[in-house]
Design a protein around this motif. Structure first.
Motif, PDB file in Angstrom:
ATOM      1  N   PHE A  71      32.135  42.762  36.392  1.00  0.00           N
ATOM      2  CA  PHE A  71      32.146  42.089  37.904  1.00  0.00           C
ATOM      3  C   PHE A  71      33.844  42.978  38.319  1.00  0.00           C
ATOM      4  CE2 PHE A  71      29.609  37.918  36.633  1.00  0.00           C
ATOM      5  CZ  PHE A  71      28.455  39.399  37.770  1.00  0.00           C
ATOM      6  N   ARG A  72      35.410  42.667  37.314  1.00  0.00           N
ATOM      7  CA  ARG A  72      35.966  43.126  37.636  1.00  0.00           C
ATOM      8  C   ARG A  72      36.635  44.790  38.281  1.00  0.00           C
ATOM      9  NH1 ARG A  72      39.836  39.774  36.649  1.00  0.00           N
ATOM     10  NH2 ARG A  72      39.466  37.407  34.944  1.00  0.00           N
ATOM     11  N   TYR A  73      35.835  45.361  36.875  1.00  0.00           N
ATOM     12  CA  TYR A  73      35.254  46.924  37.228  1.00  0.00           C
ATOM     13  C   TYR A  73      34.446  46.945  38.071  1.00  0.00           C
ATOM     14  CZ  TYR A  73      34.671  51.516  35.457  1.00  0.00           C
ATOM     15  OH  TYR A  73      34.623  52.961  35.624  1.00  0.00           O
ATOM     16  N   THR A  74      33.537  46.567  38.921  1.00  0.00           N
ATOM     17  CA  THR A  74      32.394  46.937  40.119  1.00  0.00           C
ATOM     18  C   THR A  74      33.073  45.805  41.093  1.00  0.00           C
ATOM     19  OG1 THR A  74      30.885  45.155  39.053  1.00  0.00           O
ATOM     20  CG2 THR A  74      31.457  47.864  39.068  1.00  0.00           C
ATOM     21  N   TRP A  75      33.871  44.989  41.551  1.00  0.00           N
ATOM     22  CA  TRP A  75      34.419  43.814  42.942  1.00  0.00           C
ATOM     23  C   TRP A  75      34.363  44.806  43.737  1.00  0.00           C
ATOM     24  CZ3 TRP A  75      34.058  38.887  43.014  1.00  0.00           C
ATOM     25  CH2 TRP A  75      34.283  38.716  44.197  1.00  0.00           C
ATOM     26  N   ASP A 110      31.305  47.103  44.370  1.00  0.00           N
ATOM     27  CA  ASP A 110      30.250  47.429  44.627  1.00  0.00           C
ATOM     28  C   ASP A 110      29.578  46.564  45.312  1.00  0.00           C
ATOM     29  OD1 ASP A 110      27.942  48.865  43.551  1.00  0.00           O
ATOM     30  OD2 ASP A 110      27.077  47.202  42.469  1.00  0.00           O
ATOM     31  N   LEU A 111      28.376  46.737  46.504  1.00  0.00           N
ATOM     32  CA  LEU A 111      27.591  45.572  47.076  1.00  0.00           C
ATOM     33  C   LEU A 111      26.621  44.924  46.031  1.00  0.00           C
ATOM     34  CD1 LEU A 111      26.633  44.719  49.854  1.00  0.00           C
ATOM     35  CD2 LEU A 111      25.086  46.509  50.205  1.00  0.00           C
ATOM     36  N   ASN A 112      26.429  45.831  44.498  1.00  0.00           N
ATOM     37  CA  ASN A 112      25.884  44.474  44.356  1.00  0.00           C
ATOM     38  C   ASN A 112      26.105  43.919  43.009  1.00  0.00           C
ATOM     39  OD1 ASN A 112      22.525  44.338  42.174  1.00  0.00           O
ATOM     40  ND2 ASN A 112      24.273  46.228  40.792  1.00  0.00           N
ATOM     41  N   THR A 113      27.258  43.968  43.547  1.00  0.00           N
ATOM     42  CA  THR A 113      28.304  43.140  42.416  1.00  0.00           C
ATOM     43  C   THR A 113      28.514  42.099  43.418  1.00  0.00           C
ATOM     44  OG1 THR A 113      29.131  44.506  40.883  1.00  0.00           O
ATOM     45  CG2 THR A 113      29.771  42.595  41.305  1.00  0.00           C
ATOM     46  N   VAL A 114      28.660  42.357  44.690  1.00  0.00           N
ATOM     47  CA  VAL A 114      28.585  40.855  45.488  1.00  0.00           C
ATOM     48  C   VAL A 114      27.332  39.779  45.213  1.00  0.00           C
ATOM     49  CG1 VAL A 114      28.750  40.678  47.820  1.00  0.00           C
ATOM     50  CG2 VAL A 114      30.613  42.399  46.781  1.00  0.00           C
ATOM     51  N   HIS A 115      26.356  41.080  45.426  1.00  0.00           N
ATOM     52  CA  HIS A 115      25.214  40.478  45.706  1.00  0.00           C
ATOM     53  C   HIS A 115      25.025  39.218  44.269  1.00  0.00           C
ATOM     54  CE1 HIS A 115      23.702  41.965  49.962  1.00  0.00           C
ATOM     55  NE2 HIS A 115      24.131  43.183  49.004  1.00  0.00           N
ATOM     56  N   ILE A 116      25.427  40.038  43.273  1.00  0.00           N
ATOM     57  CA  ILE A 116      24.842  39.420  42.033  1.00  0.00           C
ATOM     58  C   ILE A 116      25.765  38.024  42.141  1.00  0.00           C
ATOM     59  CG2 ILE A 116      25.060  39.388  39.287  1.00  0.00           C
ATOM     60  CD1 ILE A 116      24.695  42.275  39.696  1.00  0.00           C
ATOM     61  N   MET A 117      27.689  37.816  42.348  1.00  0.00           N
ATOM     62  CA  MET A 117      27.916  36.765  42.933  1.00  0.00           C
ATOM     63  C   MET A 117      27.642  35.603  43.492  1.00  0.00           C
ATOM     64  SD  MET A 117      30.315  37.689  40.321  1.00  0.00           S
ATOM     65  CE  MET A 117      31.866  36.645  41.106  1.00  0.00           C
ATOM     66  N   ASP A 118      26.853  36.098  44.763  1.00  0.00           N
ATOM     67  CA  ASP A 118      26.096  35.332  45.251  1.00  0.00           C
ATOM     68  C   ASP A 118      25.084  34.690  45.089  1.00  0.00           C
ATOM     69  OD1 ASP A 118      28.280  35.529  47.560  1.00  0.00           O
ATOM     70  OD2 ASP A 118      27.127  37.210  47.948  1.00  0.00           O
ATOM     71  N   LYS A 119      24.234  35.054  44.128  1.00  0.00           N
ATOM     72  CA  LYS A 119      23.204  34.412  44.096  1.00  0.00           C
ATOM     73  C   LYS A 119      23.292  34.001  42.317  1.00  0.00           C
ATOM     74  CE  LYS A 119      19.576  37.631  43.705  1.00  0.00           C
ATOM     75  NZ  LYS A 119      18.541  38.678  42.941  1.00  0.00           N
ATOM     76  N   ILE A 120      24.741  34.141  41.661  1.00  0.00           N
ATOM     77  CA  ILE A 120      25.391  33.352  40.504  1.00  0.00           C
ATOM     78  C   ILE A 120      25.894  32.077  41.191  1.00  0.00           C
ATOM     79  CG2 ILE A 120      27.452  32.603  39.045  1.00  0.00           C
ATOM     80  CD1 ILE A 120      26.858  35.538  38.159  1.00  0.00           C
TER      81      ILE A 120
END
Length: 135
Positions: A47-51, A53-63
């Motif tokens: 998450f820190r490495y790909t902060w 990245d749009l996919n990471t943002v969506h994953i964080m929002d889902k979490i």
């Protein structure tokens, strides 16, 4: 809830557990190792490495959505699950509706934590005020 990473790995979480158990599952998940760009790293490091990245943002929002919802109750609609339309609304920031027989875009009903301003994040306890004052 299912999370799919850009490297193809996916993880599944139960929607039937209590909030405390969900938090424990997510904390354990953050320590799980995966391989990305030929590097072995934990999910938290990913998450820190790909902060950005749009996919990471969506994953964080889902979490964040997963951690904020209660498990489903018997005999009632499971409101802990998002419909495909709700997920699209969260991802795009707009929802499509009909007004006067015309399809129009309106502001989304959901506000993702990642889209919140620094002030909103501080008021919700999602951002450290010391970190904000150092900028």
């Amino acid at each position: 809830m299912k999370l799919k990473f850009s490297n193809g790995e996916s993880f599944l979480f139960s929607d039937l557990i209590e909030p405390e158990e969900r938090l424990a599952e997510i904390n354990y998940f953050l320590k799980t190792e995966l391989v990305f760009d030929n590097m072995k790293m934990t999910v938290e490091e990913y998450f820190r490495y790909t902060w950005n990245d749009l996919n990471t943002v969506h994953i964080m929002d889902k979490i964040s959505f997963y951690l904020s919802k209660m498990p489903n109750q018997r005999g009632k609609h499971d409101k802990a699950l998002l419909s495909k339309n709700d997920e699209m609304e969260m991802n795009k920031g707009v929802r499509w509706t009909t007004k006067g027989h015309k399809k129009v875009a309106e502001k989304a009903r959901y506000i993702n934590f990642s889209d919140s301003s620094i002030e909103e994040k501080i008021s919700l306890g999602l951002h450290d005020t010391d970190e904000f004052n150092s900028h």
